[in-house]
Design an enzyme around this catalytic site. Structure first.
Site, PDB file in Angstrom:
ATOM      1  N   ASP A 138       1.028  -1.398   0.152  1.00 14.21           N
ATOM      2  CA  ASP A 138       0.172   0.081  -0.140  1.00 14.21           C
ATOM      3  C   ASP A 138       1.327   1.156  -0.057  1.00 14.21           C
ATOM      4  O   ASP A 138       1.337   1.604   0.529  1.00 14.21           O
ATOM      5  CB  ASP A 138      -0.912  -0.024   1.210  1.00 14.21           C
ATOM      6  CG  ASP A 138      -1.616   1.093   1.167  1.00 14.21           C
ATOM      7  OD1 ASP A 138      -2.614   1.066   0.271  1.00 14.21           O
ATOM      8  OD2 ASP A 138      -1.632   1.529   1.622  1.00 14.21           O
ATOM      9  N   GLU A 140       2.532   5.154  -0.004  1.00 13.31           N
ATOM     10  CA  GLU A 140       1.889   6.214  -0.204  1.00 13.31           C
ATOM     11  C   GLU A 140       2.871   7.387  -0.533  1.00 13.31           C
ATOM     12  O   GLU A 140       3.825   6.919  -1.457  1.00 13.31           O
ATOM     13  CB  GLU A 140       2.083   6.553   1.229  1.00 13.31           C
ATOM     14  CG  GLU A 140       1.553   6.301   2.004  1.00 13.31           C
ATOM     15  CD  GLU A 140      -0.325   6.241   2.068  1.00 13.31           C
ATOM     16  OE1 GLU A 140      -0.724   7.662   1.668  1.00 13.31           O
ATOM     17  OE2 GLU A 140      -1.100   5.589   2.614  1.00 13.31           O
ATOM     18  N   ALA A 141       1.872   8.215  -1.569  1.00 12.02           N
ATOM     19  CA  ALA A 141       2.844   9.279  -2.734  1.00 12.02           C
ATOM     20  C   ALA A 141       2.522  10.653  -2.630  1.00 12.02           C
ATOM     21  O   ALA A 141       1.517  10.922  -1.267  1.00 12.02           O
ATOM     22  CB  ALA A 141       1.725   8.876  -4.364  1.00 12.02           C
ATOM     23  N   ASP A 238      -2.480   1.418  -6.349  1.00 10.40           N
ATOM     24  CA  ASP A 238      -1.619   1.190  -6.107  1.00 10.40           C
ATOM     25  C   ASP A 238      -0.077   0.560  -7.249  1.00 10.40           C
ATOM     26  O   ASP A 238       0.476   1.410  -7.689  1.00 10.40           O
ATOM     27  CB  ASP A 238      -1.335  -0.087  -5.372  1.00 10.40           C
ATOM     28  CG  ASP A 238      -1.625   0.442  -3.439  1.00 10.40           C
ATOM     29  OD1 ASP A 238      -0.909   1.138  -2.776  1.00 10.40           O
ATOM     30  OD2 ASP A 238      -2.942   0.903  -3.637  1.00 10.40           O
ATOM     31  N   HIS A 297      -3.419   6.231   6.840  1.00  6.83           N
ATOM     32  CA  HIS A 297      -3.076   6.850   5.538  1.00  6.83           C
ATOM     33  C   HIS A 297      -0.672   6.316   5.910  1.00  6.83           C
ATOM     34  O   HIS A 297      -0.422   6.777   5.019  1.00  6.83           O
ATOM     35  CB  HIS A 297      -3.143   8.298   5.240  1.00  6.83           C
ATOM     36  CG  HIS A 297      -4.477   8.071   5.383  1.00  6.83           C
ATOM     37  ND1 HIS A 297      -5.630   7.329   4.036  1.00  6.83           N
ATOM     38  CD2 HIS A 297      -6.045   8.921   5.687  1.00  6.83           C
ATOM     39  CE1 HIS A 297      -6.847   8.437   4.388  1.00  6.83           C
ATOM     40  NE2 HIS A 297      -6.568   9.308   5.537  1.00  6.83           N
ATOM     41  N   ASP A 302      -1.273   0.915   6.844  1.00  8.53           N
ATOM     42  CA  ASP A 302      -2.923   1.046   5.807  1.00  8.53           C
ATOM     43  C   ASP A 302      -2.707  -0.945   5.398  1.00  8.53           C
ATOM     44  O   ASP A 302      -3.393  -1.741   5.633  1.00  8.53           O
ATOM     45  CB  ASP A 302      -2.738   1.442   5.181  1.00  8.53           C
ATOM     46  CG  ASP A 302      -3.199   2.981   5.729  1.00  8.53           C
ATOM     47  OD1 ASP A 302      -3.842   2.606   5.925  1.00  8.53           O
ATOM     48  OD2 ASP A 302      -3.095   3.245   4.409  1.00  8.53           O
TER      49      ASP A 302
END
Length: 353
Positions: A138, A140-141, A238, A297, A302
């Site tokens: 998962d 994060e960006a 993703d 988040h 997550d």
């Protein structure tokens, strides 16, 4: 969460620790015991053995299911459908199964337990035909509030949670932060959403090095060589968006080991028969009787919560299978009739021409 990721691209995913694996199933003979309080609201007596003297035996519509065992399963399913939530929980407790969750989840859990027991009597399950491990990913960006259309998302956290499908436990985790190139300065919105600070990404490696580290970690686990495995994500974004975009930014080809994956939202919706708007991470946890554990988040937190959902689904009898893939840079669906094939051994992709 997937809905947050959709908003980012168009304009971050998510109980107590994972439950211990279910004890060894009760002997099949126990399945013939009358369900507690099974004379529901004064209706006829119902047994969880496919024998109901007061109910007509339902016939199967497919010749493939003409075996009498399927008639027994169908009759039992009817009995389970008429049980109250307390009756369902009592029967699940009798079989030492998880008793948390909404009524529809409890019904599905009991039906699958009984079905598995009956089919195992008919033909033992081949334990070699499924993945040994599931890698929950998962990302994060980078993001901005009300993302402008031209904003380019870069991966800033790369987590993997390794689920052993035999023990039904989280066996290990991998996590590294990533230094963005195009937008190296994180927005306040991104910092507040993900909890990832500017210092963390400033001190991190660029994506190619982090991907190489992830590949080495997976190799050490002997994934794709000694053990079969599949990637699992919370939605399509993703792999089809974030990883796809990041590989283009970093001038590397899309990694072959990530070309197929399990979209747990699709699996959850199909297995528990719920609409798409009930497959958000927090809702899936809630329906399964669990709370989010950790910081929403956070990529690693997550991923751990997604892993807990996957473990519960496996306990409930769901065979999580790869259901999405990348082909020619496009997102495609994998047929449910396709054989279960593990992902290839992870390798660092070549540079783009």
């Amino acid at each position: 969460m997937e809905e947050q990721k959709e908003n980012r691209v168009r304009g971050a995913h998510h109980e107590a620790p994972a439950p211990a694996p279910a004890p060894a199933p009760a002997p099949p003979s126990q399945l013939a015991a009358p369900a507690p309080g099974s004379t529901h609201r004064g209706q006829h007596h119902c047994r969880l053995d496919g024998q109901d003297n007061n109910e007509k035996i339902s016939t199967c519509h497919s010749n493939d299911f003409s075996d009498p065992i399927y008639k027994e399963i169908a009759i039992t399913n009817g009995c389970i459908n008429r049980m109250s939530r307390d009756e369902l929980r009592a029967k699940l407790a009798e079989f030492k199964l998880e008793t948390r969750g909404v009524k529809d989840v409890l019904k599905k859990r009991l039906k699958n337990y009984y079905k598995k027991q009956k089919l195992m009597q008919k033909e033992p399950v081949d334990g070699e035909s499924y993945y040994d491990y599931i890698c929950v990913v998962d990302f994060e960006a980078t993001c901005e509030e009300g993302n402008p259309p031209e904003f380019i998302h870069e991966i800033i956290e790369f987590p993997i949670v390794l689920v052993n499908t035999h023990t039904l436990e989280i066996e290990d985790t991998f996590q590294q932060y990533v230094k963005p190139e195009i937008n190296p300065q994180l927005s306040d919105f991104c910092i507040n959403l993900t909890g990832i600070t500017q210092d963390l990404v400033d001190e991190a490696d660029a994506f190619p090095q982090v991907l190489q580290n992830a590949v080495e970690w997976m190799r050490q686990k002997e994934l794709g060589t000694k053990y079969s495995y599949s990637i699992l994500t919370d939605g399509s974004w993703d792999m089809s968006k974030f990883l796809n975009i990041q590989c283009r930014i970093s001038h590397i080809k899309y990694p072959s080991f990530a070309k197929k994956w399990i979209n747990i939202r699709k699996s959850y919706g199909n297995f528990y028969k719920v609409p798409r708007n009930q497959t958000k991470l927090t809702i899936m946890l809630e329906k399964l009787g669990m709370n989010y554990d950790g910081r929403p988040h956070s990529g690693l937190d997550d991923s751990k919560n997604i892993a807990r959902i996957a473990i519960r689904m496996l306990q409930d009898g769901c065979e999580l299978r790869a259901n999405e893939r990348m082909h020619g840079g496009q997102l495609m669906t994998v047929s449910s009739s396709a054989p279960v094939e593990g992902a290839p051994a992870p390798q660092m992709p070549h540079l783009r021409n």
